[in-house]
Enzyme design. Sequence first.
Site, PDB file in Angstrom:
ATOM      1  N   CYS A  29      -0.188  -4.201  15.578  1.00 42.65           N
ATOM      2  CA  CYS A  29      -0.415  -2.840  15.079  1.00 42.65           C
ATOM      3  C   CYS A  29      -1.811  -2.368  15.508  1.00 42.65           C
ATOM      4  O   CYS A  29      -2.787  -3.108  15.364  1.00 42.65           O
ATOM      5  CB  CYS A  29      -0.296  -2.799  13.561  1.00 42.65           C
ATOM      6  SG  CYS A  29      -0.464  -1.116  12.930  1.00 42.65           S
ATOM      7  N   CYS A  65      -6.481  -1.996   9.298  1.00 46.30           N
ATOM      8  CA  CYS A  65      -6.446  -2.233   7.837  1.00 46.30           C
ATOM      9  C   CYS A  65      -6.911  -3.667   7.548  1.00 46.30           C
ATOM     10  O   CYS A  65      -6.262  -4.626   7.977  1.00 46.30           O
ATOM     11  CB  CYS A  65      -5.045  -1.993   7.308  1.00 46.30           C
ATOM     12  SG  CYS A  65      -4.322  -0.451   7.919  1.00 46.30           S
ATOM     13  N   CYS A  79      -4.538  -6.591   6.421  1.00 42.83           N
ATOM     14  CA  CYS A  79      -3.182  -6.723   6.954  1.00 42.83           C
ATOM     15  C   CYS A  79      -3.003  -7.800   8.016  1.00 42.83           C
ATOM     16  O   CYS A  79      -3.724  -7.826   9.021  1.00 42.83           O
ATOM     17  CB  CYS A  79      -2.727  -5.377   7.509  1.00 42.83           C
ATOM     18  SG  CYS A  79      -0.981  -5.434   8.002  1.00 42.83           S
ATOM     19  N   CYS A 136      14.389  -1.543   2.236  1.00 43.98           N
ATOM     20  CA  CYS A 136      13.169  -0.893   2.720  1.00 43.98           C
ATOM     21  C   CYS A 136      12.756  -1.457   4.074  1.00 43.98           C
ATOM     22  O   CYS A 136      12.478  -2.653   4.198  1.00 43.98           O
ATOM     23  CB  CYS A 136      12.058  -1.102   1.690  1.00 43.98           C
ATOM     24  SG  CYS A 136      10.526  -0.326   2.185  1.00 43.98           S
ATOM     25  N   CYS A 180      14.900   3.063   2.264  1.00 40.62           N
ATOM     26  CA  CYS A 180      13.467   3.358   2.174  1.00 40.62           C
ATOM     27  C   CYS A 180      12.854   2.949   3.513  1.00 40.62           C
ATOM     28  O   CYS A 180      13.306   1.988   4.135  1.00 40.62           O
ATOM     29  CB  CYS A 180      12.841   2.549   1.038  1.00 40.62           C
ATOM     30  SG  CYS A 180      11.045   2.732   0.965  1.00 40.62           S
ATOM     31  N   CYS A 198       7.207   7.167  -2.311  1.00 38.23           N
ATOM     32  CA  CYS A 198       6.782   5.868  -2.843  1.00 38.23           C
ATOM     33  C   CYS A 198       5.344   5.688  -2.390  1.00 38.23           C
ATOM     34  O   CYS A 198       5.083   5.606  -1.184  1.00 38.23           O
ATOM     35  CB  CYS A 198       7.688   4.777  -2.278  1.00 38.23           C
ATOM     36  SG  CYS A 198       7.123   3.108  -2.652  1.00 38.23           S
ATOM     37  N   ARG A 207       6.034  -0.443  -9.390  1.00 40.93           N
ATOM     38  CA  ARG A 207       6.517  -1.698  -8.797  1.00 40.93           C
ATOM     39  C   ARG A 207       5.450  -2.772  -8.788  1.00 40.93           C
ATOM     40  O   ARG A 207       4.343  -2.575  -8.274  1.00 40.93           O
ATOM     41  CB  ARG A 207       7.019  -1.453  -7.363  1.00 40.93           C
ATOM     42  CG  ARG A 207       7.539  -2.739  -6.711  1.00 40.93           C
ATOM     43  CD  ARG A 207       8.254  -2.503  -5.398  1.00 40.93           C
ATOM     44  NE  ARG A 207       9.364  -1.601  -5.560  1.00 40.93           N
ATOM     45  CZ  ARG A 207       9.525  -0.477  -4.847  1.00 40.93           C
ATOM     46  NH1 ARG A 207       8.663  -0.156  -3.939  1.00 40.93           N
ATOM     47  NH2 ARG A 207      10.566   0.294  -5.055  1.00 40.93           N
TER      48      ARG A 207
END
Length: 324
Positions: free
Chosen positions: A64, A68, A71, A108, A139, A199, A271
């Site tokens: 990616c 972040c 991550c 998801c 999702c 979400c 959640r």
Amino acid sequence: MTAVAQIAPGEEGLRHDWTVEEVEALFAKPFMDLIFQAQTVHRANFDPNRIQVSRLISIKTGSCPEDCSYCPQSAHYATGLEKEKLMAVEEVVDAARKAKEEGASRFCMGAAWRGPKGDDFEVAVAMIEGVKALGMETCATFGLLDKWQAQRLKEVGLDYYNHNLDTSPEHYKEIITTRTYQDRLDTLENVREAGLHVCSGGIIGLGETRTDRAKMLAELANMPKHPDSVPINLLIPIPGTPLADAERPDPFEFVRAIACARIMMPRSFVRLSAGREGMTDEMQALCFLAGANSVFCGHKLLTARNASPGNDKSLFGRLGLAPL
Ligand code: SAM
Ligand code: DTB
Ligand code: SF4
């Protein structure tokens, strides 16, 4: 004629004007009072013995371009993660079928993208159509979306879009530099305006202060509509990332964050998201008591380990919790 303020259906009694001081005052309540208040709000809005269960799949893993700091999938950090190209549509639909048989009601699909591009977007669309055709809720979490992409996802039957604020606007700059907080708010606006269920939540344990936690929850609750689903993740420290050695927050502070989310967004599903794998059964029960009523099931989240399905079955049985 006097004008009458219009309240959208389902919005009665919901607040979108939380001040950070008010949220900090909630956080600071004696623990027992806070949990009692959260459970009271929870019972006024939900069956306290039912939880919503979602299953995650990583349709494209690693490499990616974003940075972040938490991550495992960022190309900026050497985390030893096995990278995988975009999966085939049939593979994803087969996995969804299996998840449905195992009791998940929502599937998801997550991708390690800054945002979907070109042909990849159309492949992801075909996955959503295939999963939807199984009669499951769908999702997706594909990163930044423009208005057109959000509308297209709505048209093909996507139910929910996950995009997290992650932390407060101030602390965000310490965590991610490759896109801004405003980029995230813009994506959430595109998603909301397309009519998709939103979400959105964040992570506890990024080295943030309690004030940062309060600010993040105020950002979420003060959006024009509360997110339908609010994932509260506990950081899973990943070796190789800048947050590998981040200090673990006090477990009660994490429970407090859940309770505050429940009180501030009374009709949203809260959640208990990443981090269940490292929690005791008692800690999870406290989170449910504080108003969490949704979890991810299955051995794996996107790339990290989740609580084991065997333990979940036994825990939910012992607590008398039934899936929705
Ligand atoms: N790339 C897309 C994006 O960032 O929006 C979708 C996938 S991304 C992995 C989804 C969310 O997972 C992040 O926003 C973050 O809140 C959460 N997450 C990622 N790594 C995590 C970790 N190590 N611990 C807890 N939550 C994590
Ligand atoms: C969310 O808030 N948490 C999920 C989901 N949304 C996409 C992801 C958690 C990821 C944990 C790290 C991993 O599995 O790679
Ligand atoms: Fe990429 Fe999403 Fe991970 Fe950030 S959280 S590095 S955008 S996969």
